[in-house]
Scaffold this motif. Structure first.
Motif, PDB file in Angstrom:
ATOM      1  N   TRP A 105      43.492   6.776 -71.999  1.00 43.98           N
ATOM      2  CA  TRP A 105      43.311   6.386 -70.732  1.00 43.98           C
ATOM      3  C   TRP A 105      43.964   7.208 -69.834  1.00 43.98           C
ATOM      4  O   TRP A 105      43.450   7.520 -68.470  1.00 43.98           O
ATOM      5  CB  TRP A 105      43.579   4.662 -70.443  1.00 43.98           C
ATOM      6  CG  TRP A 105      42.476   3.911 -70.753  1.00 43.98           C
ATOM      7  CD1 TRP A 105      42.324   3.210 -71.854  1.00 43.98           C
ATOM      8  CD2 TRP A 105      41.586   3.511 -69.823  1.00 43.98           C
ATOM      9  NE1 TRP A 105      41.316   2.316 -71.656  1.00 43.98           N
ATOM     10  CE2 TRP A 105      40.867   2.508 -70.436  1.00 43.98           C
ATOM     11  CE3 TRP A 105      41.304   3.918 -68.698  1.00 43.98           C
ATOM     12  CZ2 TRP A 105      39.700   1.939 -69.884  1.00 43.98           C
ATOM     13  CZ3 TRP A 105      39.874   3.344 -67.922  1.00 43.98           C
ATOM     14  CH2 TRP A 105      39.230   2.400 -68.780  1.00 43.98           C
ATOM     15  N   GLY A 139      37.722  -8.375 -63.770  1.00 43.23           N
ATOM     16  CA  GLY A 139      36.935  -7.263 -63.460  1.00 43.23           C
ATOM     17  C   GLY A 139      37.983  -6.065 -63.538  1.00 43.23           C
ATOM     18  O   GLY A 139      37.961  -5.078 -64.237  1.00 43.23           O
ATOM     19  N   ARG A 179      39.609  -5.946 -66.934  1.00 41.21           N
ATOM     20  CA  ARG A 179      38.769  -5.609 -68.042  1.00 41.21           C
ATOM     21  C   ARG A 179      38.684  -6.875 -69.032  1.00 41.21           C
ATOM     22  O   ARG A 179      38.906  -6.627 -70.253  1.00 41.21           O
ATOM     23  CB  ARG A 179      38.747  -4.163 -68.754  1.00 41.21           C
ATOM     24  CG  ARG A 179      39.188  -3.180 -67.885  1.00 41.21           C
ATOM     25  CD  ARG A 179      39.062  -1.833 -68.122  1.00 41.21           C
ATOM     26  NE  ARG A 179      37.953  -1.298 -68.820  1.00 41.21           N
ATOM     27  CZ  ARG A 179      36.703  -1.032 -68.320  1.00 41.21           C
ATOM     28  NH1 ARG A 179      36.968  -0.917 -66.836  1.00 41.21           N
ATOM     29  NH2 ARG A 179      35.624  -0.663 -68.704  1.00 41.21           N
ATOM     30  N   TRP A 215      35.256  -9.031 -71.734  1.00 41.59           N
ATOM     31  CA  TRP A 215      34.760  -9.264 -73.333  1.00 41.59           C
ATOM     32  C   TRP A 215      34.951 -10.701 -73.846  1.00 41.59           C
ATOM     33  O   TRP A 215      34.550 -11.092 -74.827  1.00 41.59           O
ATOM     34  CB  TRP A 215      35.588  -8.414 -74.150  1.00 41.59           C
ATOM     35  CG  TRP A 215      37.150  -8.468 -73.739  1.00 41.59           C
ATOM     36  CD1 TRP A 215      37.941  -7.544 -73.027  1.00 41.59           C
ATOM     37  CD2 TRP A 215      38.119  -9.102 -74.683  1.00 41.59           C
ATOM     38  NE1 TRP A 215      39.237  -7.901 -73.262  1.00 41.59           N
ATOM     39  CE2 TRP A 215      39.496  -9.283 -74.245  1.00 41.59           C
ATOM     40  CE3 TRP A 215      37.721 -10.181 -75.899  1.00 41.59           C
ATOM     41  CZ2 TRP A 215      40.451  -9.564 -74.649  1.00 41.59           C
ATOM     42  CZ3 TRP A 215      38.937 -10.666 -76.410  1.00 41.59           C
ATOM     43  CH2 TRP A 215      40.312 -10.495 -75.739  1.00 41.59           C
ATOM     44  N   ASP A 226      28.776  -0.487 -66.021  1.00 46.67           N
ATOM     45  CA  ASP A 226      29.953  -1.194 -66.534  1.00 46.67           C
ATOM     46  C   ASP A 226      30.295  -2.570 -66.094  1.00 46.67           C
ATOM     47  O   ASP A 226      30.190  -2.937 -65.102  1.00 46.67           O
ATOM     48  CB  ASP A 226      31.187  -0.454 -66.017  1.00 46.67           C
ATOM     49  CG  ASP A 226      32.458  -0.872 -66.724  1.00 46.67           C
ATOM     50  OD1 ASP A 226      32.616  -1.665 -67.274  1.00 46.67           O
ATOM     51  OD2 ASP A 226      33.591  -0.128 -66.524  1.00 46.67           O
ATOM     52  N   SER A 227      29.918  -3.552 -67.221  1.00 48.34           N
ATOM     53  CA  SER A 227      30.244  -4.848 -67.087  1.00 48.34           C
ATOM     54  C   SER A 227      31.331  -5.296 -66.176  1.00 48.34           C
ATOM     55  O   SER A 227      31.166  -6.318 -65.361  1.00 48.34           O
ATOM     56  CB  SER A 227      30.052  -5.404 -68.229  1.00 48.34           C
ATOM     57  OG  SER A 227      30.984  -5.300 -69.137  1.00 48.34           O
ATOM     58  N   ASN A 228      32.557  -4.842 -66.424  1.00 45.83           N
ATOM     59  CA  ASN A 228      33.818  -5.079 -65.818  1.00 45.83           C
ATOM     60  C   ASN A 228      33.583  -4.651 -64.140  1.00 45.83           C
ATOM     61  O   ASN A 228      34.000  -5.418 -63.342  1.00 45.83           O
ATOM     62  CB  ASN A 228      34.977  -4.421 -66.373  1.00 45.83           C
ATOM     63  CG  ASN A 228      35.304  -5.033 -67.790  1.00 45.83           C
ATOM     64  OD1 ASN A 228      35.696  -6.297 -67.906  1.00 45.83           O
ATOM     65  ND2 ASN A 228      34.990  -4.337 -68.799  1.00 45.83           N
ATOM     66  N   GLN A 229      32.902  -3.506 -63.995  1.00 43.98           N
ATOM     67  CA  GLN A 229      32.791  -3.323 -62.590  1.00 43.98           C
ATOM     68  C   GLN A 229      31.841  -4.033 -61.768  1.00 43.98           C
ATOM     69  O   GLN A 229      32.050  -4.441 -60.730  1.00 43.98           O
ATOM     70  CB  GLN A 229      32.461  -1.685 -62.547  1.00 43.98           C
ATOM     71  CG  GLN A 229      32.545  -0.957 -61.143  1.00 43.98           C
ATOM     72  CD  GLN A 229      32.044   0.436 -61.171  1.00 43.98           C
ATOM     73  OE1 GLN A 229      31.591   0.983 -62.109  1.00 43.98           O
ATOM     74  NE2 GLN A 229      32.837   1.019 -60.286  1.00 43.98           N
TER      75      GLN A 229
END
Length: 683
Positions: A35, A164, A167, A170, A335-338
């Motif tokens: 990261w 979000g 993250r 999930w 991006d699902s989190n975004q």
């Protein structure tokens, strides 16, 4: 059986082993370093794209190709959203104007911060029902009800943004799709029954449970009124016909979006002409845009926490799922989190302008995509339609029949009753069918929150059960190969006397150590005899080979369990061999001292290598006159040489196992085109 007196077993060396003193980075630290490296590589434009996803499509916008379909789809969805938003507001127990507010500001904000280019955001039926259920103890005609609905939008937005940014999207993966399908199907039935009062002409108790609704409908049957029932049923039939034609015929697909508008126009026209007294109408709707205000009543926020989590869960499972499907169909990444962050920002800003919780709509998103939407500009056009309706058309909305809005809601939720999913689950997986059934039944009879809790509880229980009772297979060798597979799945695979090969198909950790140990003890006592067996006859198990390639993780409890097994096996003169552990598992075993305890010579790259070494030891123990097996490492640098030598060794092994006569190997044989072994399975 004839056996060679001195055979060399060639084994691929197990390199890259780790000792307890090795300093290797952990998984978490390596993830952190990745990261950090990614952040260092990001440029200014990447940061802009991260916080303002709209910049991606703005930079590459093709005016000639995209403008016309974006405007067309935006107008289509806007025409569909105006009557729907008022209908859903009534379902939520709010005045129709708040549905229009919910379809205004969140749309513009999502167009900036949302990453999906086709998702249509606004009020939806399921969220509206959840809002009504959460505020069921509050008088819907008072200001407190409105303030709590707006506060709920702020709380949902904050939770979505938090998840979000951290993250944490999930976490929702632990809820089975069958649970969501059962919940939405039951909710659709409750929604449809809650709208019956506008068809029947008398009040029905407000509840999220089916029994009170049915009792209320039956008890008030003497107050039944024909005019709203006939009008509502006619509008419903018209919309269902238009929806069906729009789905089945491409040249008539515009009818799918025009259904709600048609019902509103016909109803308003009828009321304007005939002025029926038995038809209830929408109340006066204030004209103009919503003003900025901060949500109030924070003292009651605690009572809304459970509904906040429930609405956020629905947003992740439904809206983000729809957005990802549309992104894949249109060829861009999402991006699902975004996406969750974008929905959260839309709800936060919406709460400042009198909106209740909004999320992505399946039906409007499908229409938006089918109409050719290319970018978020279509959402901006939809927002302009809502803005125009608030500024110039509110005087006409007061003549809309209540039964027309009820018909719009029922038409929208009929498709949510997913009985086809239940039939599919019955054929494919009875466990998922049970989850679907128990979730839908508890939602219908005990309410929305109880239904979700029961469904999620059973879903997590199945996850825990599967994790604590992993699949473990006894492996056998497929004839003519060096491949080892589950003997239950491949009955032709043969095993070896005195050797048990076991594959653990799951992470090895504290929750399943007892189960795995018990299964290994069972295999030691009684191995499945259904397959054919080879090798010297022995009276007991001498070796247990653990195929650990599927084991992605092992914790300290797993190491302790393996040590206990090793000591038990050692007391009975049984040797453990390890085959192909991954890097993290090997590092854990090495640091714990288990590798030194077992012996590094009993750790192999391939199951086949472990079998050949164990087989030599079995033969030596049963035939003392034979020399001890000579184990050498395979150090050939040429890949072709490796294959040729391995082929010769495997063929010699086949002769030793089956007692077949010696077979000659051609020097010109190409190991890349010929199979490793040509031996047949013994009968």
């Amino acid at each position: 059986m004839r056996t060679p007196t001195n055979r060399t077993v060639k084994v691929i060396p197990f390199q890259h082993s780790y000792t307890s003193g090795d300093a290797t980075p952990s998984t978490s630290s390596s993830s952190l370093s990745r990261w950090r490296a990614k952040l260092q590589r990001m440029k200014v434009i990447d940061w802009i794209d991260l916080f303002l996803p709209c910049a991606r499509w703005i930079r590459t916008y093709n005016w000639r190709e995209y403008l016309q379909p974006d405007i067309t789809s935006g107008i289509t969805v806007g025409i569909m959203l105006v009557p729907q938003s008022m209908s859903y507001a009534k379902l939520a127990g709010l005045q129709p104007i708040y549905g229009l507010y919910t379809g205004l500001v969140p749309i513009f904000v999502y167009a900036i911060f949302g990453s999906s280019r086709q998702l249509a955001v606004g009020p939806v039926a399921l969220i509206s029902l959840l809002v009504s259920n959460a505020l069921g103890n509050v008088d819907s005609s008072g200001e407190l009800y409105i303030e709590l609905a707006i506060l709920l939008s702020l709380m949902v937005g904050i939770l979505e943004c938090t998840m979000g940014l951290l993250r944490l999207g999930w976490l929702i993966r632990f809820i089975s799709h069958s649970v969501i399908s059962g919940f939405t199907s039951a909710s659709a039935i409750v929604i449809a029954l809650s709208q019956a009062k506008h068809f029947l002409g008398y009040n029905v108790v407000r509840s999220s449970e089916i029994i009170p609704l049915v009792k209320s409908i039956i008890s008030g049957a003497d107050k039944f009124s024909w005019p709203p029932f006939v009008m509502g049923s006619t509008f419903l039939a018209i919309m269902l016909t238009m929806k069906h034609l729009g789905k089945t015929r491409k040249n008539l697909r515009y009818l799918r979006a025009a259904g709600p508008l048609t019902a509103v126009v016909l109803g308003t026209t009828f009321v304007k002409i005939f002025h029926p007294s038995s038809i209830s109408l929408v109340e006066d709707i204030p004209q103009g845009l919503p003003s900025f205000s901060i949500p109030k009543e924070f003292r009651l926020a605690k009572s809304l926490i459970s509904t906040t989590f429930l609405i956020t869960g629905v947003a992740i499972l439904e809206s983000v799922g729809i957005a990802k499907a549309l992104a894949a169909k249109n060829g861009y990444e999402l991006d699902s989190n975004q996406e969750l962050f974008g929905l959260g920002v839309a709800n936060i800003f919406g709460s400042f302008f009198s909106a209740y919780p909004a999320t992505g709509s399946f039906s409007r998103s499908a229409v938006n995509n089918e109409s050719g939407a290319k970018t978020g500009l279509s959402g901006i056009v939809t927002g302009i339609i809502i803005c125009s309706a608030l500024l110039f058309m509110t005087s006409l909305f007061e003549y809309i029949p209540q039964c027309a809005l009820a018909a719009i809601v029922i038409s929208a939720v009929i498709g949510l009753v997913d009985y086809e999913e239940a039939m599919f689950l019955w054929r494919v997986d009875k466990k998922d069918f049970f989850l679907w059934t128990i979730t839908s039944a508890t939602t219908l009879f005990f309410g929305l929150e109880i239904g979700v809790l029961v469904g999620v509880g059973f879903s997590l229980a199945f996850v825990i059960h599967e994790s604590a009772n992993p699949h473990i297979a006894v492996l056998g060798r497929l004839p003519g190969t060096t491949v080892y597979r589950n003997i239950q799945q491949y009955p032709e695979a043969y095993t070896y006397n005195g050797i048990v090969i076991v594959r653990i198909d799951a992470p090895f950790y504290f929750a399943n150590t007892s189960f795995i140990k018990d299964r290994l003890r069972e295999y030691e006592i009684a191995v499945d005899q259904s397959g054919s067996r080879r090798g010297p006859e022995v009276e007991r198990i001498r070796f247990v080979i653990l195929e650990m390639a599927p084991v992605t993780y092992a914790d300290s409890s797993a190491v302790q369990a393996l040590k206990e097994l090793y000591q038990e096996y050692k007391s009975r003169n049984i040797q453990i061999a390890i085959a192909n552990p991954n890097r993290d598992v090997l590092l854990t075993l090495a640091k714990s001292g288990f590798m030194d305890l077992v012996g590094k010579e009993w750790c192999f790259v391939r199951v086949h290598d472990a079998v050949q070494v164990c087989l030599q030891h079995v033969q030596t123990s049963t035939s003392p006159s034979l020399k001890a097996p000579q184990v050498t490492l395979h150090n050939s640098s040429s890949y072709l040489d490796i294959l040729k030598e391995r082929r010769k060794a495997d063929l010699t092994s086949d002769q030793m196992e089956s007692g077949e006569r010696e077979r000659l190997i051609s020097k010109d044989a190409d190991p890349l085109t010929e199979p490793f072994l040509s031996g047949k399975s013994s009968k």
